[in-house]
Design a protein around this motif. Structure first.
Motif, short mmCIF file in Angstrom:
data_model
loop_
_atom_site.label_atom_id
_atom_site.label_comp_id
_atom_site.label_asym_id
_atom_site.label_seq_id
_atom_site.Cartn_x
_atom_site.Cartn_y
_atom_site.Cartn_z
N ALA A 203 53.73 37.28 8.11
CA ALA A 203 54.54 36.36 8.91
C ALA A 203 54.07 34.93 8.76
O ALA A 203 54.89 34.00 8.67
N VAL A 204 52.76 34.73 8.73
CA VAL A 204 52.23 33.37 8.55
C VAL A 204 52.64 32.83 7.18
O VAL A 204 53.06 31.68 7.04
N ALA A 205 52.55 33.68 6.16
CA ALA A 205 52.95 33.26 4.82
C ALA A 205 54.43 32.95 4.75
O ALA A 205 54.86 31.95 4.14
N ALA A 206 55.24 33.79 5.38
CA ALA A 206 56.70 33.63 5.32
C ALA A 206 57.18 32.46 6.16
O ALA A 206 58.24 31.89 5.88
N LYS A 207 56.44 32.11 7.20
CA LYS A 207 56.88 31.06 8.12
C LYS A 207 56.30 29.70 7.82
O LYS A 207 57.00 28.68 7.91
N MET A 208 55.02 29.63 7.46
CA MET A 208 54.30 28.37 7.58
C MET A 208 54.10 27.57 6.30
O MET A 208 53.52 26.49 6.33
N ARG A 209 54.58 28.07 5.16
CA ARG A 209 54.50 27.22 3.98
C ARG A 209 55.30 25.94 4.22
O ARG A 209 56.43 25.97 4.72
N ASN A 210 54.72 24.82 3.86
CA ASN A 210 55.36 23.52 4.06
C ASN A 210 55.80 23.33 5.51
O ASN A 210 56.86 22.77 5.80
N ALA A 211 54.97 23.79 6.43
CA ALA A 211 55.24 23.67 7.87
C ALA A 211 56.59 24.27 8.26
O ALA A 211 57.26 23.78 9.17
N GLY A 212 56.97 25.34 7.58
CA GLY A 212 58.23 26.01 7.90
C GLY A 212 59.45 25.39 7.27
O GLY A 212 60.57 25.82 7.52
N GLN A 213 59.25 24.40 6.42
CA GLN A 213 60.38 23.67 5.82
C GLN A 213 60.73 24.23 4.45
O GLN A 213 60.66 23.55 3.43
N THR A 214 61.10 25.50 4.40
CA THR A 214 61.54 26.13 3.17
C THR A 214 62.78 26.95 3.45
O THR A 214 62.96 27.48 4.56
N CYS A 215 63.64 27.08 2.45
CA CYS A 215 64.87 27.84 2.63
C CYS A 215 64.58 29.33 2.80
O CYS A 215 65.41 30.07 3.34
N VAL A 216 63.41 29.79 2.34
CA VAL A 216 63.06 31.20 2.48
C VAL A 216 62.10 31.44 3.64
O VAL A 216 61.54 32.52 3.78
N ALA A 217 61.90 30.44 4.49
CA ALA A 217 61.03 30.62 5.65
C ALA A 217 61.62 31.64 6.61
O ALA A 217 62.83 31.63 6.88
N ALA A 218 60.78 32.52 7.13
CA ALA A 218 61.25 33.45 8.17
C ALA A 218 61.70 32.63 9.38
O ALA A 218 60.96 31.76 9.85
N ASN A 219 62.89 32.90 9.86
CA ASN A 219 63.44 32.10 10.96
C ASN A 219 63.55 32.89 12.25
O ASN A 219 63.46 32.32 13.34
N ARG A 220 63.76 34.21 12.13
CA ARG A 220 63.91 35.07 13.31
C ARG A 220 62.96 36.25 13.16
O ARG A 220 63.04 37.00 12.19
N PHE A 221 62.08 36.41 14.11
CA PHE A 221 61.13 37.52 14.06
C PHE A 221 61.65 38.63 14.95
O PHE A 221 61.58 38.55 16.19
#
Length: 490
Positions: A287-305
């Motif tokens: 979850a940290v890897a999916a959410k926090m790259r570039n402070a969450g500013q990625t199109c593939v960032a996890a948005n809903r847990f």
């Protein structure tokens, strides 16, 4: 100008003009716009502000270079790309420092992005000689069928600010490998990395005596003003865009008149599913890897847990502890793991949405505020008890916020995951192999990370379904976007 985060060798030789037909030049009329450091708010450089006339000049150069470039042997195109790959790796520190300076991400993430970007160049240097055609006897036996593959023509590449080197290479590399020439319109917030990369390609082309107009770069403060006349010009044959769905729809309408080949990597609203049988510590790490790259500013960032109600408390506690261990700071500072958001209005949006979620009954377990420091920062935030109807769940937050919503069973989880117009990527944690395949078959997304929080790979197809886009980048599919088939009946 203050450039405290850039090595002197980079700052002193960084192109800030327009690249048209192999030469760096000022914009028509001499206009410029500032590019800043989101970690400090300070201006780094003033960059040439391309006009519509400049855009058309770049397209003219790309069109003029096309016949000679597509005639270059595939092996030679591949060797040029291989040399660019080697330069990227050799200058990884220069590129990483520039990515951090204009984009804000921590240096470790910037270095990883440069390596990732370079892999696209290496992959397509190898694919340049693997463009397959077809020859066979027709089923009737009356004739033979020959299918040739050729470049579609000059391509307009429009890239976002959040991955200023990776988004460039995964468009430019397959285009050049296929024999297309390109006009690049980089994001106005992060055009400097594009300029440095384009200079590497320009220098290789010049050294080898290859056409000068193969790669052209036109940064601008007004994308619509520059792009509209390009889309209306019959010389343009391909459009590749990465950005928001809203802008993608506008571009598709503009591309329709000329019946352009289009590739669209658009917005997302990635669900991160944690089932009751999941390895919770592993899910937290993912979850940290999916959410926090570039402070969450990625199109593939996890948005809903989306977390099963029986393990929601354990997962939330683990994620809260993991977020509290993150270090917020300037990307160039030692120890920083979370950098700034890209601009002030991004912080305003995240803060507003978190406040709305709390007003709707959500609880902040960590974060939920702006640090008091220069630059555009927001604390890593975990929200529990979030309503599925909250805007922070329904829309892409593009920030360091993890809203947790609970579900009761697998069917409800999949229904919730698919209840969005977007379908770029999804993540799921489960130890049940049957469930893993059911999720893979039923999830409405172009990509799925199973028991892992990262999916991107230069050798794999990247792209979404529904309102998340058209076409694919990466893998064998990526070069297909720049090729057309010609059928010859013999």
């Amino acid at each position: 100008m203050s450039t405290p985060t850039l090595p002197p060798t980079v700052a002193a030789h960084l192109p800030t003009g327009l690249l048209i037909d192999g030469a760096w030049r000022p914009a028509t009329g001499g206009g410029t716009f500032p590019v800043g450091d989101p970690g400090t708010g300070e201006i780094l450089f003033d960059v040439a502000d391309a006009t519509p006339q400049d855009g058309l000049a770049a397209l003219a150069a790309a069109d003029a270079a096309l016949p000679a470039w597509r005639a270059v042997a595939p092996r030679e195109r591949g060797e040029l790309l291989r040399a660019v790959f080697q330069t990227l790796i050799a200058r990884i520190d220069d590129f990483a420092a520039l990515v951090t300076a204009e984009g804000g991400k921590p240096l470790a993430e910037s270095r990883a992005e440069v390596v990732y970007a370079a892999e696209y160049v290496r992959w397509y240097s190898e694919q340049a000689v693997r463009i397959n055609g077809l020859t066979r006897t027709a089923p009737s036996g009356a004739n033979r069928q020959l299918v040739l593959r050729r470049p579609v023509g000059p391509a307009l590449l429009i890239t976002p600010w959040n991955f200023p080197i990776a988004m460039i290479t995964r468009k430019v590399a397959p285009a050049l490998a296929a024999g297309c020439t390109v006009v690049i319109k980089p994001a106005g917030l992060t055009p400097l990395t594009t300029a440095l990369f384009a200079e590497v390609v320009r220098a290789e082309l010049a050294e080898r005596g290859l056409p000068t107009g193969v790669i052209n770069v036109v940064p601008t403060s007004s994308s619509s003003r520059l792009v509209e006349p390009l889309l209306a010009d019959s010389r343009l044959r391909k459009l590749s865009f990465t950005g928001s769905t809203e802008v993608g729809r506008v571009l598709l309408r503009g591309a329709a008149e000329g019946v352009l080949r289009t590739s669209m990597e658009l917005g997302g609203n990635a669900p991160f599913l944690v089932f009751e049988d999941a390895d919770i510590p592993a899910a937290v790490t993912g979850a940290v890897a999916a959410k926090m790259r570039n402070a969450g500013q990625t199109c593939v960032a996890a948005n809903r847990f989306l977390v099963h109600e029986s393990v929601a408390k354990e997962f939330a506690a683990g994620l809260t502890a993991a977020f509290e261990a993150l270090v917020v700071g300037h990307g160039a500072s030692v120890g920083t793991t979370v950098g700034p958001l890209i601009e002030e209005k991004a912080v305003d949006r995240v803060d507003r949405w978190v406040t709305e979620a709390v007003d709707d009954g959500a609880r902040v377990t960590t974060g939920g505020d702006r640090p008091r420091r220069a630059g555009w920062f927001y604390e890593p935030t975990v929200l529990t008890g979030v309503s599925p109807d909250s805007r922070i769940v329904r829309e892409e937050v593009f920030g360091p916020v993890a809203p947790i919503v609970t579900f009761a069973d697998e069917d409800e989880a999949l229904t919730m995951a698919n209840s969005t117009e977007f379908g770029l990527v999804a993540y799921a944690y489960t130890r049940d192999i049957g469930r893993a395949f059911r999720v893979a078959e039923q999830i409405e997304a172009g990509m799925l990370g199973l028991n892992r929080g990262m999916v991107s790979d230069a050798s794999a197809p990247f792209g979404g379904v529904k309102s998340s886009g058209l076409g694919r980048e990466g893998g064998e599919a990526g070069i297909e976007e720049y090729l057309e088939s010609v059928y010859v009946a013999l």
